[in-house]
Write an enzyme that holds these catalytic residues in place. Structure first.
Site, PDB file in Angstrom:
ATOM      1  N   ASP A   1      -9.079  -5.932  -5.878  1.00 39.94           N
ATOM      2  CA  ASP A   1      -8.537  -4.739  -4.662  1.00 39.94           C
ATOM      3  C   ASP A   1      -9.631  -3.575  -4.892  1.00 39.94           C
ATOM      4  OD1 ASP A   1      -7.356  -2.970  -3.020  1.00 39.94           O
ATOM      5  OD2 ASP A   1      -5.397  -3.493  -3.535  1.00 39.94           O
TER       6      ASP A   1
ATOM      7  N   HIS B   1      -7.304  -6.323  -1.055  1.00 43.63           N
ATOM      8  CA  HIS B   1      -5.937  -5.522  -0.525  1.00 43.63           C
ATOM      9  C   HIS B   1      -5.081  -6.280   0.487  1.00 43.63           C
ATOM     10  CE1 HIS B   1      -3.685  -1.550  -0.611  1.00 43.63           C
ATOM     11  NE2 HIS B   1      -3.855  -1.528   0.749  1.00 43.63           N
TER      12      HIS B   1
ATOM     13  N   SER C   1       0.884  -1.339  -0.070  1.00 40.21           N
ATOM     14  CA  SER C   1       0.144  -0.008  -0.017  1.00 40.21           C
ATOM     15  C   SER C   1       0.859   1.281   0.041  1.00 40.21           C
ATOM     16  CB  SER C   1      -1.066  -0.143   1.145  1.00 40.21           C
ATOM     17  OG  SER C   1      -2.059   0.738   1.126  1.00 40.21           O
TER      18      SER C   1
END
Length: 634
Positions: free
Chosen positions: A310, A341, A202
């Protein structure tokens, strides 16, 4: 709680063997009085101690002044490296740069950095990298991004001070920046072999991307997991605002230590004043946050990992990076999962640890283990069922036009045969409140707020691999509207679910590296298992896309639509790699606003008319038109 222990390092006593010369497949034997790594079966072995590893905290001066207080920002790093690195062993660095070490934490269990005794050294290290890789001869660095935890300055959400925080550390490792310890004494690196790898999920992986496009000397490889390619594409989708209400300022506040939030208010105000939420247009503000612009500068190899489902960092981020890497012939590898994610440590743990171990050994220690001779792409085809390919899109994938066949009073069809001039023009009314469930349900029923095009049951499986594109001929009744499209698989199958990003946390733990009691804290490197959420469902939203009508041709400059004028509406869907099974039906749902995409709905409630002669969906079908005909789409 049950614990299974695997892949533990050998006892510390055996690490003394490393002080003898050990011949490795990475190169010639070392001198008798110098320590060396040990390589067996193509990977480094855990012959160095963890309890006696060297722990340090270093404060490195950056060239940035993100909070405009007249003082250069400090990047702070926590370092763990084998004791042998003070005895002549030159070691590479694995670094996870992050803004989250004192706020949201890292990994599935949200681990934070912990200094129990206040001595300025960590007693708990988030993630498994230190436990696993330090005994194998690596230095592990956990970096506090500028403006977070023990660093100074303020977060700018991927301005240069954010993006290049890891570059500051790489410069220090290579003697190009100054660092000091907590007493202010200079710290000079004499233990580094000159190679650094960045890894992270991320925001962390996005920092890796931002550093890689700087072309910094000494960055050898990056492993961006669920990472952002362009912050404009993260907060916008083809001109449609997905994350508004001053999202960048919100995120900057979230990662800032509470006691520093007031100090950083002016920086957040600047972000809000310049983010362009009012229009969603691409402005110079977004340029520095767009890493696709400088991919020709990347010198490091890249191992991308991304979730095809995601909904946080959507898969167009991996694809835009991947296409750019291919264009510039960057050494690369790709894993695509059916989860959302999620870190690969939590969706394919054992295989991931083995693979990332081989990757770092090859790129940071020059261990010739054959990893670059493997297929470069792994795709999760069904829950925990993986396939490999030699590239992505899968070789043989070709853009193939399927015409949207109109049918007044019923669902339309899909065919490789072009529509006729006499086919009817169909219309629907944009409903900004319509939910995705209503869009894709009851697909045989005509409703006023969508158009549905369905294939017959497929006569053979149909594999798509790449980025689909919708091309509509359309007129609208107002000066602005959104256009959305959903590609659906209608048919029963056991699928990974969207809830919880497709996973749930179990109770059994397994361990990945050497435990320690150093500093009085039990760092056991054990993590709870993570399981897939699977269920038998009757349909699957395969992919989707949206565009703002006033940004059809330019995301920088909006142009009002002229009611009644025919427009060529062309925009990509999110990339996919998906096999529609034999007997299933392919559905294409055309809508206006798409609130469940996370985007701002258009308030105009336009009537949208679709012109049949100019309306197709272009799917990247493996086998092209011939495969489409074989599946019955003739």
């Amino acid at each position: 709680m049950v614990r299974a222990r695997r892949l533990l390092a050998v006892p510390v006593a055996l690490a003394l063997m490393a002080t003898a010369a050990v011949a490795t497949s990475a190169g010639a034997s070392a001198a008798d009085d110098e320590p060396s790594i040990v390589v067996e079966d193509g990977v480094t072995q855990p012959v160095f101690g963890y309890d006696d590893a060297i722990r340090e905290r270093v404060f490195i001066t950056s060239p940035f002044d993100s909070d405009s207080n007249g003082v250069l920002d400090i990047v702070t790093v926590d370092i763990m490296r084998p004791a042998a690195s003070d005895q002549g062993l030159k070691v590479p660095v694995i670094m996870d740069p992050s803004p989250y070490y004192s706020t949201l934490g890292r990994g599935n269990e949200s681990e934070l950095k912990v200094d129990l005794d206040g001595d300025g050294l960590l007693d708990r290290w988030p993630l498994f990298y230190d436990n696993y890789f330090v005994p194998r001869g690596y230095a592990v660095i956990l970096m506090d991004m500028i403006g977070t935890n023990n660093a100074t300055g303020c977060p700018t959400v991927h301005e240069a001070s954010d993006n290049l925080s890891p570059k500051v550390v790489i410069d220090w490792l290579n003697g190009r920046a100054d660092g000091v310890d907590q007493n202010g004494d200079p710290v000079v690196v004499d233990w580094h072999n000159g190679k650094t790898g960045l890894i992270g999920k991320s925001y962390d992986g996005t920092l890796a991307n931002g550093t890689a496009v700087s072309g910094v000397d000494g960055l050898t490889t990056i492993v961006p997991i669920s990472a952002i390619a362009s912050y404009y594409d993260y907060t916008r989708s083809n001109g449609v605002v997905q994350r508004g209400n001053n999202y960048l300022a919100y995120l900057a506040n979230l990662v800032t230590n509470p006691e520093r939030r007031e100090h950083c208010q002016e920086v957040r105000d600047w972000l809000s004043d310049n983010d362009g939420d009012e229009t969603g247009d691409y402005t110079p503000f977004w340029h520095v946050r767009d890493f696709t612009r400088d991919m020709d500068k990347i010198e490091a190899s890249v191992f991308l990992v991304h979730g095809l489902n995601d909904e946080n960092v959507r898969p167009d981020h991996f694809s835009k990076l991947w296409y750019g890497l291919a264009e510039h012939d960057v050494p690369r590898k790709l894993w695509l999962t059916q989860t959302g994610h999620i870190d690969p440590f939590d969706f394919r743990r054992e295989a991931w640890v083995d693979e990332i171990h081989k990757w770092f050994d090859f790129w940071l220690y020059d261990v010739q283990n054959g990893i670059m001779d493997e297929p470069i792409v792994d795709v999760e085809r069904a829950p925990d069922v993986w396939e490999t390919a030699n590239d992505w899109p899968v070789p043989g994938s070709r853009p193939t036009r399927l015409w949207l066949e109109p049918n007044a009073g019923a669902a339309g069809g899909l065919s490789v045969t072009p529509n006729r001039p006499s086919d009817p023009t169909l219309s629907f009314v944009d409903d900004p409140l319509q939910r995705e469930t209503a869009m894709v349900s009851n697909e045989e029923t005509v409703t006023p707020n969508r158009l549905v095009y369905l294939s017959d049951p497929l006569e053979a499986p149909l594999h798509i691999s790449g980025t689909p594109e919708l091309k509509l001929g359309a007129t609208v009744s107002t000066t602005d509207t959104n256009f959305g499209v959903i590609l659906v698989d209608y048919g029963p199958a056991t699928r990974v679910q969207r809830q919880g990003d497709g996973v749930l946390t179990g109770t059994v733990e397994d361990c990945w590296g050497e435990p320690a009691t150093w500093g009085g804290y039990a760092e056991d490197a054990c993590y709870k298992e993570v399981l897939k959420r699977v269920a038998l469902t009757q349909r699957e939203v395969v992919t989707k896309g949206i565009v703002d009508g006033v940004n059809l041709y330019d995301y920088s400059t909006p142009t009002a639509l002229i009611p009644g004028k025919p427009y060529d509406v062309q925009f990509p869907l999110l990339p996919e790699d998906y096999v529609f099974p034999e007997g299933h039906r392919i559905g294409v749902i055309v809508v206006g606003s798409y609130r469940d995409y996370g985007s701002q709905a258009d308030p105009n409630r336009a009537t949208i008319s679709v012109l049949p002669e100019r309306s197709v969906i272009e799917l990247p079908i493996v086998g092209g038109r011939m495969a489409a005909v074989a599946a019955g789409l003739d």
